[in-house]
Structures are given as C-alpha cells and as structure tokens.
Design an enzyme around this catalytic site. Sequence first.
Site, mmCIF file in Angstrom:
data_model
loop_
_atom_site.group_PDB
_atom_site.id
_atom_site.type_symbol
_atom_site.label_atom_id
_atom_site.label_comp_id
_atom_site.label_asym_id
_atom_site.label_seq_id
_atom_site.Cartn_x
_atom_site.Cartn_y
_atom_site.Cartn_z
ATOM 1 N N GLU A 351 0.832 -1.203 0.000
ATOM 2 C CA GLU A 351 0.000 0.000 0.000
ATOM 3 C C GLU A 351 0.865 1.250 0.000
ATOM 4 O O GLU A 351 0.456 2.302 -0.505
ATOM 5 C CB GLU A 351 -0.934 -0.009 1.214
ATOM 6 C CG GLU A 351 -2.084 0.986 1.108
ATOM 7 C CD GLU A 351 -3.141 0.777 2.180
ATOM 8 O OE1 GLU A 351 -4.171 0.158 1.871
ATOM 9 O OE2 GLU A 351 -2.926 1.230 3.323
ATOM 10 N N HIS A 382 7.576 -26.700 3.257
ATOM 11 C CA HIS A 382 6.763 -27.770 2.678
ATOM 12 C C HIS A 382 5.690 -27.209 1.744
ATOM 13 O O HIS A 382 4.745 -27.920 1.397
ATOM 14 C CB HIS A 382 6.130 -28.593 3.794
ATOM 15 C CG HIS A 382 7.140 -29.227 4.696
ATOM 16 N ND1 HIS A 382 7.693 -30.466 4.448
ATOM 17 C CD2 HIS A 382 7.736 -28.774 5.831
ATOM 18 C CE1 HIS A 382 8.567 -30.758 5.395
ATOM 19 N NE2 HIS A 382 8.613 -29.746 6.244
ATOM 20 N N LYS A 510 -13.883 1.036 -3.921
ATOM 21 C CA LYS A 510 -14.861 1.372 -2.880
ATOM 22 C C LYS A 510 -16.020 2.169 -3.456
ATOM 23 O O LYS A 510 -17.186 1.949 -3.090
ATOM 24 C CB LYS A 510 -14.182 2.161 -1.750
ATOM 25 C CG LYS A 510 -13.231 1.329 -0.913
ATOM 26 C CD LYS A 510 -12.883 1.989 0.411
ATOM 27 C CE LYS A 510 -12.119 3.269 0.240
ATOM 28 N NZ LYS A 510 -11.662 3.831 1.535
#
Length: 548
Positions: A351, A382, A510
């Site tokens: 950000e 793993h 948004k």
Amino acid sequence: MLTDTQAWQHLQEHYRKISPLHMRDLFTQDSERFQRFSLSLEDLLFDYSKNRINDQTVKLLCDLARERGLEDNIARMFAGEPINCSEQRPALHVALRNRSGRAIHVDGEDVMPRVNAVLAQMRRFVEQVHSGAWRGYTGEPIRDVVNIGIGGSDLGPRMVMEALTPYHHPGIRVHFVSNIDPAELLDTLKDLQPETTLFLIASKTFGTQETLANAHAARDWFMRAAQGAEHVARHFVAISSHRQRVQQFGIDPDNMFTFWDWVGGRYSLWSAIGLSIALGVGMDRFEELLAGAHAMDEHFRSAPLEKNLPVIMGLLGVWYINLFGTASQAIVPYAQHLKSLPTYLQQADMESNGKGTTCDGDSVSFDTGPVVWGEPGTNGQHAFFQLLHQGTRLIPVDFLVPVRSHYSLAENHDILVANCLAQSEALMRGRTEAEAVQQMQQQGLDDATVLRLAPHRGFPGNRPSNLLMFDRLTPRTLGMLLALYEHKIYVQGALWGINSFDQWGVELGKQLAGAILTELREEDPTQGHDASTAALIRRVWGKQVLPV
C-alpha cells in the site's frame, strides 16, 4: 528520476560486472564477509552477507541514496514536514513512540503533549479494565475485548497480539473482526457473553463501511441482551478522530480515544489504535513496544547510511528490483507467533510503494514496490521453498529467527533454528550437479539412476537472503523489527521519488462497490456496467447467466 542520476549509471555498470559472480565463491574468497556485511542494534542482528554484493555495491548504493537526497528526506520526516506530498501532510508515526522528551512540531505546534495525553488516557482505561473497576452493565468485570476495524485498524494490532502471545493478560481475551463477511463477526460472538464483552470500534473517520456495518451488528447483538441504550457506554469505546460521528453512533465521547491526520492507517498501531494491544498485554508492555520502535527510529535518524539497518535493507531491495528485475519479496519468520507478519507487511509495503506516479506527477519508468508474501517456517519449506530453490524466478527472502524460545520444548526450537540457518545457506550455496552425482554415488545408487536424477538434484544457489536474528521475541524487539520495516519501505519510496504515505488506489473499488450495493436492490441493475459485471449482478439475484 532514479534512472537519470550519475550514481545509477555507475550502478548499472557495476551490476554487469558482478551479476555473473556466485556467492559461494565470494564467501570462499573472503573469510571476513560476515563481519563486513552484518549490522546490529541491541540484540537484533542483521546479516546481509548472503546477498549478491561486494564492498563496491554498498558504496554505489549509498552514493545513489545520497544523490537522491535520502538523508534530507529522513530529516524531513522527523521534522514533521509534509512528506505525504499528495495530501500535504506529515507522516509522523515516529512521534507516537518518541520517548526522548524531544519536541516534535507540526505546523509550529509541539504534538508531544497531545500524544502523551492519549497514552495517559489509555493507561488509565487499561488499569480500570484490568483491576475490575470498569465493569459491564450487570456489574461483572470485562473478560473479552473485540476490536472491530479493518486495514491498519486491524492488521497491526492483530499481528502484535499474536506475536506477544506469551505476554497475554490472563484475565482478558482479545478478538479481532475485520471482514464484512458476517461469518467472522458471528463466529467471534457465538462464544462470548454480552455482559462481559467490550467492543473497540477502530476507524479514523468513523465512516469505514465494513467497520460500521460490523459495529452496528455488534451493537444489535449487545442490545438484544442488555435491553437499554444506557448500557452501551460500558461496552463500546471508539478509536477515531471524528467526534461527531462517534456520538451519532451512540458512543459517549468520554469513551473516545483520538489520533490525528498525520498518522497513516498502516502506521497506526503505535497510536490509540493499539488500545487492543494495551488491553491484551498491559500498558507497560505496550510502552516497551513503543520504546523498541523508538530505538530503531533513533538509529535510522542518526546512523550513517553505510551502517544504517533500514537504509541498507531498503537499498538491497532497490538493487534487486531495479537491477535484477525481481518482482516479489518473501518474508519467512521462523517463529509461529509471527505468522501474521507477512500479511501485515503486505499492507505496509504494497500500500505504501505500490505506486506508478512520482511526487511530481510523472509516470515512473522503472519498477517500484514488490509483491510481499510469506509463511512461517518450517511450514513454508513444505509449501513454496521448492520454487525458491529451483524455480526460474529470483526471489529475495527475509528470514527472521529468535535464538531462544518462550517455551520449554528446547529440542523443537533447536530444530526450528537449524532449519532456518540451513535454508539460508542452501539458497546461497546451492548444489552443483557434480556434487549431486557424488552424493548419489556415495549412497550406492547405480550409474543409470545417478545419470537420470543428476539434473533434478542440482540447485543453482546464488539466491539472496537477509537474516534477522534476535535473542527472544519481546515487545521491545518486536517494536524494533516493525520500525525497521517501516523505515526500509520509506527508504525505497524516497529513492523512487514516490509517495509512500497515500493510498489512492483503494478508492475506485470502494466507490464502485457503493453504487453496486444500491443497484443490487433494483429491478434491472445493469446500466452503466460492462456486460460481465451486469451479468454477475443478475446472478446474485438468481437470474440465469450461465452459458449454455
């Protein structure tokens, strides 16, 4: 711009000379390599010797930093100048953890009295809750704290509370709700009792859609049991800078903890947003966290570039992103309690430096912020270490490991540390095909099998990594680590000439979500959208859009 500087031209020439070299050979030729390419602050050791660098690399990177005005940019941040160029604000999170007694000014005003007043308010409140003086509407003490926030109002406190698990207060459980998906809130509330639960509503503007929706749902849940609006005051507090909206929600302004517009969301855990941390581990521990960050701040502010941990860390990132063309950065803490650190650093880095426009409004002509990701070790071994070792992409890795554990299973911890050190060495050294052949022959494999497997069992090595080692994960050490990464990110943003302190890229989605939310309730919500989005809206309402 970065690429217009003389230092950049010299760095490019140097890159062409050093890039073919293998770190295995650099270590063989220099027995003092670790001593010369490691730094420390208190018990925090930063080993950057397993990078594709030599003395000349560090010199040229520091030359680049000076030519790009890094020292001046550092001074401007600590002086409270408006380094957030698009919003014309300071980025003064360092003031929140300033333990020096030194004044820090914004627009001619010393902000430290206000910072210290909020810290004192937090201490009084935490002591009331811990002592049982602050009680719920039935007279019972608070046992559960639910922090409702998102982004910086959630990621930082959540990560810190996990990291400081050994320091948790025995009588308080802290929970976090961020996602608008009702599953998270309802899963959290199902085991709680309204009469012993305290909600922290954390939103700078008190207008964040997800946070307010969850806060209203939490208040409804509480009111079904409490049956009286007058009881809200004992169970809801606000962490915000918007007094009027807090009052409109129904929270007593006396139960509001404030912070300021010069505190960016992703840097806000050091502010009143950290109230959940203080309630969870105690105010003394919270102030130790601040003190650790302040120690790193002072180092960053005063150490010469060549001996400056955040500067060197940031310059190495620029070296790989802009010369080697790397696109991502792996964060691998060999400490289970730091499992959320990669997610926290995703926001802090991506950000901040996910920008393509300079502070002057020009488009950049080079790569900027990397994709940040990771998992705790040994789990990551793993999952994705195969790609780190033998994949086609060069991905720098940051390892973090404590020497000592808070827990009694010493053998387990020794295995953990051994794996961390082994992975760091393996990425650097690799294994030649000849070495793989020799190993298989010693194991007694037949020649045909050796010939078939040899290409698969070689490792190229020469994969860079940093290693951060510390004695034990304490509040102070954690504060130092987080401030180290904050400043590293700023160093890179300053060299690239971008603004590390705004986040306009989150706005468009948004805005569109608000429009779509309204349209979901309409008869034919398709106007103004592309065919895909319109079809998906219909699908939400059960209309057939699947291809036949």
